[in-house]
Design a protein around this motif. Structure first.
Motif, PDB file in Angstrom:
ATOM      1  N   SER A 113       6.908 -13.059  41.765  1.00 38.42           N
ATOM      2  CA  SER A 113       6.487 -11.907  42.570  1.00 38.42           C
ATOM      3  C   SER A 113       7.624 -11.295  43.384  1.00 38.42           C
ATOM      4  O   SER A 113       7.504 -10.160  43.853  1.00 38.42           O
ATOM      5  CB  SER A 113       5.339 -12.306  43.509  1.00 38.42           C
ATOM      6  N   ASP A 114       8.734 -12.012  43.560  1.00 39.87           N
ATOM      7  CA  ASP A 114       9.869 -11.428  44.280  1.00 39.87           C
ATOM      8  C   ASP A 114      10.710 -10.500  43.406  1.00 39.87           C
ATOM      9  O   ASP A 114      11.605  -9.817  43.915  1.00 39.87           O
ATOM     10  CB  ASP A 114      10.779 -12.528  44.836  1.00 39.87           C
ATOM     11  N   ASP A 115      10.448 -10.489  42.120  1.00 41.69           N
ATOM     12  CA  ASP A 115      11.131  -9.540  41.230  1.00 41.69           C
ATOM     13  C   ASP A 115      10.412  -8.199  41.273  1.00 41.69           C
ATOM     14  O   ASP A 115       9.197  -8.137  41.045  1.00 41.69           O
ATOM     15  CB  ASP A 115      11.129 -10.050  39.783  1.00 41.69           C
ATOM     16  N   PRO A 116      11.114  -7.108  41.557  1.00 36.91           N
ATOM     17  CA  PRO A 116      10.446  -5.804  41.575  1.00 36.91           C
ATOM     18  C   PRO A 116      10.020  -5.382  40.171  1.00 36.91           C
ATOM     19  O   PRO A 116      10.768  -5.540  39.207  1.00 36.91           O
ATOM     20  CB  PRO A 116      11.524  -4.862  42.121  1.00 36.91           C
ATOM     21  N   VAL A 117       8.803  -4.873  40.056  1.00 37.03           N
ATOM     22  CA  VAL A 117       8.318  -4.391  38.767  1.00 37.03           C
ATOM     23  C   VAL A 117       9.152  -3.186  38.353  1.00 37.03           C
ATOM     24  O   VAL A 117       9.347  -2.251  39.144  1.00 37.03           O
ATOM     25  CB  VAL A 117       6.827  -4.004  38.854  1.00 37.03           C
ATOM     26  N   ASN A 118       9.648  -3.206  37.111  1.00 40.31           N
ATOM     27  CA  ASN A 118      10.507  -2.137  36.588  1.00 40.31           C
ATOM     28  C   ASN A 118      11.762  -1.944  37.430  1.00 40.31           C
ATOM     29  O   ASN A 118      12.371  -0.866  37.404  1.00 40.31           O
ATOM     30  CB  ASN A 118       9.735  -0.817  36.479  1.00 40.31           C
ATOM     31  N   GLY A 119      12.144  -2.992  38.171  1.00 42.16           N
ATOM     32  CA  GLY A 119      13.325  -2.872  39.022  1.00 42.16           C
ATOM     33  C   GLY A 119      14.622  -3.154  38.308  1.00 42.16           C
ATOM     34  O   GLY A 119      15.701  -2.894  38.848  1.00 42.16           O
ATOM     35  N   GLY A 120      14.530  -3.745  37.115  1.00 40.12           N
ATOM     36  CA  GLY A 120      15.726  -3.986  36.333  1.00 40.12           C
ATOM     37  C   GLY A 120      16.578  -5.143  36.798  1.00 40.12           C
ATOM     38  O   GLY A 120      17.719  -5.292  36.359  1.00 40.12           O
ATOM     39  N   VAL A 121      16.045  -5.995  37.698  1.00 41.57           N
ATOM     40  CA  VAL A 121      16.817  -7.127  38.205  1.00 41.57           C
ATOM     41  C   VAL A 121      15.925  -8.355  38.300  1.00 41.57           C
ATOM     42  O   VAL A 121      14.701  -8.262  38.374  1.00 41.57           O
ATOM     43  CB  VAL A 121      17.421  -6.841  39.604  1.00 41.57           C
ATOM     44  N   SER A 122      16.591  -9.531  38.309  1.00 40.70           N
ATOM     45  CA  SER A 122      15.919 -10.794  38.600  1.00 40.70           C
ATOM     46  C   SER A 122      16.428 -11.326  39.929  1.00 40.70           C
ATOM     47  O   SER A 122      17.638 -11.320  40.185  1.00 40.70           O
ATOM     48  CB  SER A 122      16.205 -11.822  37.503  1.00 40.70           C
ATOM     49  N   ASN A 123      15.513 -11.794  40.763  1.00 42.09           N
ATOM     50  CA  ASN A 123      15.882 -12.385  42.044  1.00 42.09           C
ATOM     51  C   ASN A 123      15.823 -13.908  42.009  1.00 42.09           C
ATOM     52  O   ASN A 123      15.798 -14.550  43.057  1.00 42.09           O
ATOM     53  CB  ASN A 123      14.982 -11.844  43.157  1.00 42.09           C
ATOM     54  N   CYS A 124      15.806 -14.476  40.816  1.00 43.23           N
ATOM     55  CA  CYS A 124      15.834 -15.925  40.656  1.00 43.23           C
ATOM     56  C   CYS A 124      17.147 -16.297  39.971  1.00 43.23           C
ATOM     57  O   CYS A 124      17.276 -16.172  38.749  1.00 43.23           O
ATOM     58  CB  CYS A 124      14.635 -16.411  39.837  1.00 43.23           C
ATOM     59  N   ASN A 125      18.112 -16.727  40.770  1.00 39.77           N
ATOM     60  CA  ASN A 125      19.431 -17.074  40.268  1.00 39.77           C
ATOM     61  C   ASN A 125      19.875 -18.386  40.917  1.00 39.77           C
ATOM     62  O   ASN A 125      19.192 -18.927  41.794  1.00 39.77           O
ATOM     63  CB  ASN A 125      20.434 -15.956  40.586  1.00 39.77           C
ATOM     64  N   GLY A 126      20.991 -18.921  40.485  1.00 40.57           N
ATOM     65  CA  GLY A 126      21.514 -20.134  41.101  1.00 40.57           C
ATOM     66  C   GLY A 126      20.566 -21.310  40.956  1.00 40.57           C
ATOM     67  O   GLY A 126      20.081 -21.631  39.875  1.00 40.57           O
ATOM     68  N   ASP A 127      20.278 -21.976  42.075  1.00 39.03           N
ATOM     69  CA  ASP A 127      19.388 -23.141  42.059  1.00 39.03           C
ATOM     70  C   ASP A 127      17.994 -22.783  41.570  1.00 39.03           C
ATOM     71  O   ASP A 127      17.318 -23.605  40.943  1.00 39.03           O
ATOM     72  CB  ASP A 127      19.305 -23.762  43.459  1.00 39.03           C
ATOM     73  N   CYS A 128      17.557 -21.590  41.858  1.00 40.63           N
ATOM     74  CA  CYS A 128      16.214 -21.161  41.440  1.00 40.63           C
ATOM     75  C   CYS A 128      16.071 -21.236  39.921  1.00 40.63           C
ATOM     76  O   CYS A 128      15.079 -21.740  39.404  1.00 40.63           O
ATOM     77  CB  CYS A 128      15.935 -19.747  41.936  1.00 40.63           C
ATOM     78  N   GLU A 129      17.074 -20.749  39.194  1.00 37.17           N
ATOM     79  CA  GLU A 129      16.921 -20.693  37.745  1.00 37.17           C
ATOM     80  C   GLU A 129      17.006 -22.069  37.086  1.00 37.17           C
ATOM     81  O   GLU A 129      16.673 -22.223  35.916  1.00 37.17           O
ATOM     82  CB  GLU A 129      17.911 -19.726  37.107  1.00 37.17           C
ATOM     83  N   LYS A 130      17.425 -23.087  37.832  1.00 36.90           N
ATOM     84  CA  LYS A 130      17.381 -24.442  37.293  1.00 36.90           C
ATOM     85  C   LYS A 130      15.929 -24.908  37.151  1.00 36.90           C
ATOM     86  O   LYS A 130      15.596 -25.657  36.234  1.00 36.90           O
ATOM     87  CB  LYS A 130      18.166 -25.394  38.190  1.00 36.90           C
TER      88      LYS A 130
END
Length: 305
Positions: A113-130
């Motif tokens: 839910s922290d990713d904006p819809v149609n925002g073109g980005v992911s806000n899950c990086n680093g430790d999150c994406e593990k």
């Protein structure tokens, strides 16, 4: 590649988690002898590469003979270029949620839910994406999408430059703690992570369908190829389920047994009995469960509509 609405002739009526504490900042019988079997890759692919360089293919990974040691089924320690050979996103039942999206190994797919819809980005990086591995592709990746409309699939660029798949404008992920097909241990984690449906929304438990419901007539070009699946939700990898790809022409053709779902590139008429007898329906879009069309035992014959 554009899909069209499923329909049925006027005579037919359709019958009808576990919350965990986790990182909250951070998912063949063959056709009968009377019909020729399709050369699957020639008839189903209708692939078109967009700016991502990804090849979109009709049908499933199995029906397109994808290498089972690569892509979504590659070993955990496989190189990235092996894991991105192919990606499958298919409609399924995930932990009682339906329709939901799973990958080619049956693992549940999520949105954040922290990713904006149609925002073109992911806000899950680093430790999150593990904990939440993004579903990524690269140039030349084959992407199979039975049951999902092509227009609902897109891509975003990640911070590290990789290309991540999105559904309905939402980047999609797996969950590291899901261990087997059907697990939804990531559902509602931190009240931010949710199982995704084919439109990019929150997957929910199915609601009872009306016992009868008039269906609009099918529209569009006649089908050239269809993939039939013995399992509903385009399942050709669980248990004894399988898929068969066929060319469709103006002569009635039988299937050996009942097929519970199908993907199609145009309008095809299906029948509840061999020899194009019994109940009939014309469909022009993917069907994830023929029971919803009044075919509880599946489709057993077909002809070009």
């Amino acid at each position: 590649m554009r899909r069209k609405q499923a329909g049925i002739f006027a005579a037919l009526f359709a019958a009808g988690a576990v919350a965990l504490t986790a990182c909250s900042t951070a998912g063949i019988a063959a056709p009968s002898q009377e019909q020729p079997q399709a050369e699957t890759q020639a008839q189903q692919q209708e692939a078109s590469a967009d700016e991502s360089g990804v090849d979109f293919l009709r049908g499933s990974a199995n029906s397109n003979k994808a290498d089972k040691n690569t892509g979504d089924r590659a070993p955990e320690n496989a190189a990235p270029e092996i894991k991105t050979k192919w990606v499958e996103l298919r409609v399924a039942n995930a932990g009682g949620l339906e329709p939901a999206v799973v990958n080619g190994n049956g693992r549940t797919v999520y949105w954040f839910s922290d990713d904006p819809v149609n925002g073109g980005v992911s806000n899950c990086n680093g430790d999150c994406e593990k904990q939440w591995p993004p579903i990524t592709v690269t140039k030349g990746t084959k992407l199979f999408f039975p049951g999902i409309k092509r227009e609902n699939i897109g891509f975003v660029k990640r911070q590290d430059g990789r290309t991540q798949v999105s559904i309905g404008g939402r980047p999609v992920y797996l969950f590291a703690k899901d261990e087997k097909p059907g697990d939804i241990k990531g559902q509602n984690v931190g009240n931010k992570w949710f199982v995704i449906n084919p439109e990019g929304k929150r997957a929910t438990a199915p609601t009872p369908a009306p016992t009868t419901q008039p269906a609009p007539p099918a529209t569009g070009k006649p089908a050239g190829s269809v993939t039939f699946f013995t399992g509903k939700n385009f399942d050709d990898f669980s248990g004894d389920n399988f898929a068969t790809g066929v060319r469709v022409d103006a002569k009635c053709a039988d299937l050996r047994g009942g097929f519970q779902s199908l993907t199609t590139d145009g309008a095809v008429k299906i029948w509840s009995e061999p020899g194009c007898k019994g109940k009939s329906a014309v469909v022009s879009d993917d069907v994830r469960d023929t029971a919803e069309l009044g075919f509880p035992a599946g489709a057993k014959s077909y002809i070009r509509a």
